[in-house]
Design an enzyme around this catalytic site. Structure first.
Site, PDB file in Angstrom:
ATOM      1  N   GLY A  55      42.376  55.200  10.364  1.00 43.02           N
ATOM      2  CA  GLY A  55      41.571  55.919  10.863  1.00 43.02           C
ATOM      3  C   GLY A  55      41.794  57.485  10.779  1.00 43.02           C
ATOM      4  N   CYS A  82      48.623  52.409   8.846  1.00 42.48           N
ATOM      5  CA  CYS A  82      48.386  53.909   8.802  1.00 42.48           C
ATOM      6  C   CYS A  82      48.001  54.056  10.245  1.00 42.48           C
ATOM      7  CB  CYS A  82      47.182  54.330   7.849  1.00 42.48           C
ATOM      8  SG  CYS A  82      46.936  55.739   7.680  1.00 42.48           S
ATOM      9  N   TYR A  83      46.782  54.646  10.741  1.00 39.60           N
ATOM     10  CA  TYR A  83      46.550  54.967  11.989  1.00 39.60           C
ATOM     11  C   TYR A  83      47.024  53.564  12.990  1.00 39.60           C
ATOM     12  CZ  TYR A  83      44.027  56.150  16.350  1.00 39.60           C
ATOM     13  OH  TYR A  83      43.731  56.540  17.692  1.00 39.60           O
ATOM     14  N   HIS A 169      48.919  51.887   2.822  1.00 35.07           N
ATOM     15  CA  HIS A 169      47.641  50.793   2.893  1.00 35.07           C
ATOM     16  C   HIS A 169      47.881  49.907   1.743  1.00 35.07           C
ATOM     17  CE1 HIS A 169      44.613  53.301   5.188  1.00 35.07           C
ATOM     18  NE2 HIS A 169      45.410  54.227   4.869  1.00 35.07           N
ATOM     19  N   GLU A 171      46.163  47.180   1.343  1.00 33.89           N
ATOM     20  CA  GLU A 171      44.926  46.571   0.907  1.00 33.89           C
ATOM     21  C   GLU A 171      44.420  47.073  -0.340  1.00 33.89           C
ATOM     22  OE1 GLU A 171      43.733  49.776   4.048  1.00 33.89           O
ATOM     23  OE2 GLU A 171      45.348  48.543   3.379  1.00 33.89           O
ATOM     24  N   ASP A 227      22.100  37.986  -3.460  1.00 33.30           N
ATOM     25  CA  ASP A 227      22.144  37.558  -2.059  1.00 33.30           C
ATOM     26  C   ASP A 227      20.935  36.769  -1.671  1.00 33.30           C
ATOM     27  OD1 ASP A 227      24.382  39.008  -2.392  1.00 33.30           O
ATOM     28  OD2 ASP A 227      23.473  40.927  -1.661  1.00 33.30           O
ATOM     29  N   LYS A 369      30.520  40.035  -1.479  1.00 32.02           N
ATOM     30  CA  LYS A 369      29.764  39.850  -2.788  1.00 32.02           C
ATOM     31  C   LYS A 369      30.309  38.676  -3.453  1.00 32.02           C
ATOM     32  CE  LYS A 369      26.737  42.037  -4.114  1.00 32.02           C
ATOM     33  NZ  LYS A 369      25.117  41.663  -3.817  1.00 32.02           N
TER      34      LYS A 369
END
Length: 513
Positions: A55, A82-83, A169, A171, A227, A369
Site C-alpha cells: 500500500g 511490503c506495507y 513483492h 507476486e 467473458d 481472464k
C-alpha cells in the site's frame, strides 16, 4: 462449493489482484477483501492463510489503513508483503521509519534459505522492491531471514505463530523466484492441497445456476467477447431455452464486429440459442453527445445497456434474471471497500442504482481472464473464440478520448482494422496480450499532397501480459509499425499522425479511459 481459501487483505496496494492471481496459479482459491474485514467474518470464511498486500501509506501515519493486532492471535498463517510487512512489524512492537535510502526496482537480496518461505530459493536472488519506509528493528522474537545493503529487514518470521513477512513483492514477475516463495507459503506453511481446478468449478457453477434459476427466464447480456460468450454458453448448458441472449450493437464495436458476433451466436451460428440483435447506435451516440469525462461515459454506456435489456425483457415476458460476463478484475478495479476506484466497469461500478430484474447473475465474477479462458475450454467453446482479443464493454467509447461521435468511431474502426491486419500478417499477434488503435483528442498540423492538414492523431498500443493486471509495452518490429502507419495516414480520412504507446501497466491502464 466448499474449498480451501487464502484471503488477500487489501491495504490499497496496486498489486492486490496479482497476489490473488498468483495464489490461484498454485491451484489454491484466493479472494481479495478490504482490510476492514471483521475478525468474525474472517473466522466464518475459515481461510487456510491470509496475505497482507502492499500500500502507498506509512504505517505510522494517522490515517494509515490498519487492522487490529488481534488478527495475529487467530492461529491462521499470515504473510505480509511490503506495507503489509511493515504493518505486521508495527503492530507487534517493531520499529518502522523512513528509510535513509529508498529502494525501487530490481534489487539483489541476501536470503536465509533455511526459512520455510525461502526453501529452494537461491542465497542471492533478484526481488522487486518499492518502498520509502523500512523496518529498522524487527519485533521481539522475530528472526530476520533476508537483507539488502540498505534494508536490514527484507524478510522476517515468527514460525511458532506462523507469521511471515517480506519487504519486496514476490507476486510480480521481476522477483525471479517469487512464485517459489508464494508456493512455499501456500503449501508448506498453510498446508493447502491445491484443489482449485477449473473442471470442478465449471461443473459446480452449472449446478448452482440451475438451483438458483429454477424454471425462471434469463436474459444474457452478450457482447461477443470472451467473458460474455463463456457466460452465455455456461448458462445455455445450465438452463437451455430458458435463456435469451441479447446482443446490443451500441455502435462502439470494432469494424464488422456486429455481423461477426451474429454469425457465431445467431440463428445460423454454432449454438442453439434464443438470440436477439438490437441495433442501438443512434441511441448511444445521442446519450454520449457532448460528454468528455471518462467515468461519465462509462456510466452512461452502462446505464443505457441496462435500459435496452429491460426493454427487450419486457418484449419477451417476465424475465427474472440478467446474466453478465463480469470478471474479478472488473470487480476489484471498480472499487473494493476503501481501495481506490481505478475505473468503473460498465457492468459493475457503472450500473445504475435501479435495475428492473429480480437478480443479476455473474457466474464468472470471481475468475481472472486466463481462468475464464480455461472455463471456456472446459465448456467446449472453440479456441478461436476462447483466445480472442479482449474488448472492453464500453467498446470504442473508451478508446476515443473526449466526445464520442459517429465520425470518430469511423476513424478509429478503420485505423484499428488496418493495424490489426498488419500485426496479424507479420505473425506478431501470437504473443501479444492485447493490441489496438485508439483515437487521441489531439489534432495537429500535417502536410499531405502539398497541402496543409489539421487532423487527428491515432495512438497504437500493444502489450505483453498474462493476467491483464500488469503489462509491458510490446517492442513491435519497426517495419510493422511503419507499414501500419503508412496505411492509416493514407487510407483513413481525418488522420495525419500516428503515435505508439510505450507505457506499461502500471502506471497506465491497458485501455485509454
Amino acid at each position: 462449493m466448499k474449498r480451501e481459501m487464502i484471503i488477500v487483505l487489501d491495504f490499497g496496494g496496486q498489486y492486490n489482484q496479482l497476489i490473488a492471481r498468483r495464489v490461484r496459479e498454485c491451484d489454491v482459491y484466493a479472494e481479495v477483501h478490504p482490510y476492514t474485514m471483521s475478525l468474525e467474518k474472517i473466522k466464518e470464511m475459515n481461510p487456510k492463510g491470509i496475505i497482507f498486500t502492499g500500500g502507498p501509506n506509512s504505517v505510522y501515519g494517522e490515517d494509515s489503513p490498519r487492522c487490529g493486532a488481534e488478527i495475529f492471535e487467530l492461529g491462521i498463517p499470515i504473510l505480509g508483503i511490503c506495507y503489509g510487512s511493515q504493518l505486521m512489524s508495527y503492530l507487534l512492537g517493531g520499529t518502522v521509519e523512513t528509510a535513509p535510502v529508498s529502494e525501487y526496482g530490481k534489487t539483489e537480496v541476501d536470503i536465509d534459505n533455511t526459512s520455510v518461505i525461502f526453501e529452494g530459493v537461491s542465497e542471492k536472488t533478484i526481488c522487486w522492491m518499492s518502498h520509502t519506509d523500512y523496518i529498522s528493528k524487527a519485533p521481539e522474537g522475530f528472526k530476520i531471514t533476508a537483507t539488502t545493503p540498505v534494508c536490514p529487514v527484507a524478510a522476517m518470521e515468527l514460525p511458532e505463530k506462523k507469521l511471515y513477512s517480506v519487504q519486496f513483492h514476490p507476486e510480480v514477475m521481476h522477483t525471479q523466484e517469487g512464485m517459489k516463495m508464494l508456493s512455499n507459503f501456500v503449501y508448506k506453511v498453510c498446508a493447502c492441497q491445491g484443489s482449485w481446478k477449473m473442471d470442478s468449478f465449471v461443473e459446480s457453477t452449472i449446478q448452482e445456476i440451475r438451483g438458483k434459476i429454477g424454471d425462471g427466464k434469463v436474459l444474457c447480456a452478450l457482447s461477443g467477447g470472451v467473458d460474455s460468450s463463456v457466460a452465455a454458453v455456461m448458462l445455455a448448458k445450465a438452463v437451455g431455452k430458458q435463456l435469451t441472449c441479447v446482443f446490443v450493437d451500441h455502435g462502439l464495436l470494432r469494424k464488422n464486429e456486429g455481423d461477426e458476433v451474429e454469425s457465431v451466436f445467431g440463428p445460423e451460428g454454432t449454438y442453439d440459442l434464443n438470440f436477439i440483435r438490437v441495433n442501438a447506435q443512434d441511441r448511444f451516440y445521442a446519450k454520449l453527445k457532448g460528454v468528455t469525462e471518462p467515468e461519465e461515459k462509462r456510466k452512461i454506456i452502462g446505464e443505457e445497456f441496462i435500459r435496452v435489456f429491460e426493454e427487450e425483457a419486457k418484449k419477451i415476458g417476465t424475465v427474472d434474471f440478467l446474466v453478465q460476463g463480469t470478471i474479478y478484475p472488473d470487480v476489484i478495479e471498480s472499487g473494493l471497500g476503501k481501495s481506490a476506484t481505478i475505473k468503473s466497469h460498465h457492468n459493475v461500478g457503472g450500473l445504475p442504482d435501479y435495475v428492473d430484474f429480480k437478480e443479476i447473475v455473474e457466474p464468472l465474477r470471481m475468475l481472472f481472464k486466463d481462468e475464464v479462458r480455461k472455463a471456456g475450454r472446459e465448456l467446449g467453446i472453440p479456441e478461436y473464440l476462447v483466445s480472442r482479443q479482449p474488448f472492453p464493454g464500453p467498446g470504442l467509447g473508451v478508446r476515443i478520448i473526449g466526445e464520442v461521435t459517429a465520425e470518430k468511431v469511423r476513424i478509429v474502426q478503420e485505423a484499428d482494422a488496418i493495424y490489426r491486419e498488419e500485426v496479424a500478417k507479420a505473425g506478431c499477434d501470437k504473443d501479444l496480450g492485447q493490441y489496438f488503435a485508439a483515437l487521441t483528442n489531439m489534432r495537429s498540423v500535417g502536410v499531405m499532397g502539398d497541402e496543409r492538414t489539421y487532423d487527428y492523431a491515432i495512438a497504437l498500443r500493444a502489450v505483453l501480459t498474462s493476467d491483464f493486471m500488469t503489462a509491458e509495452a510490446a517492442e513491435l518490429p519497426w517495419a510493422v509499425l511503419n507499414k501500419a502507419t503508412n496505411r492509416i495516414v493514407n487510407e483513413v480520412k481525418g488522420v495525419n499522425r500516428v503515435l505508439y504507446d510505450c507505457t506499461g501497466k502500471p502506471p497506465a491502464t491497458i485501455e485509454f479511459e
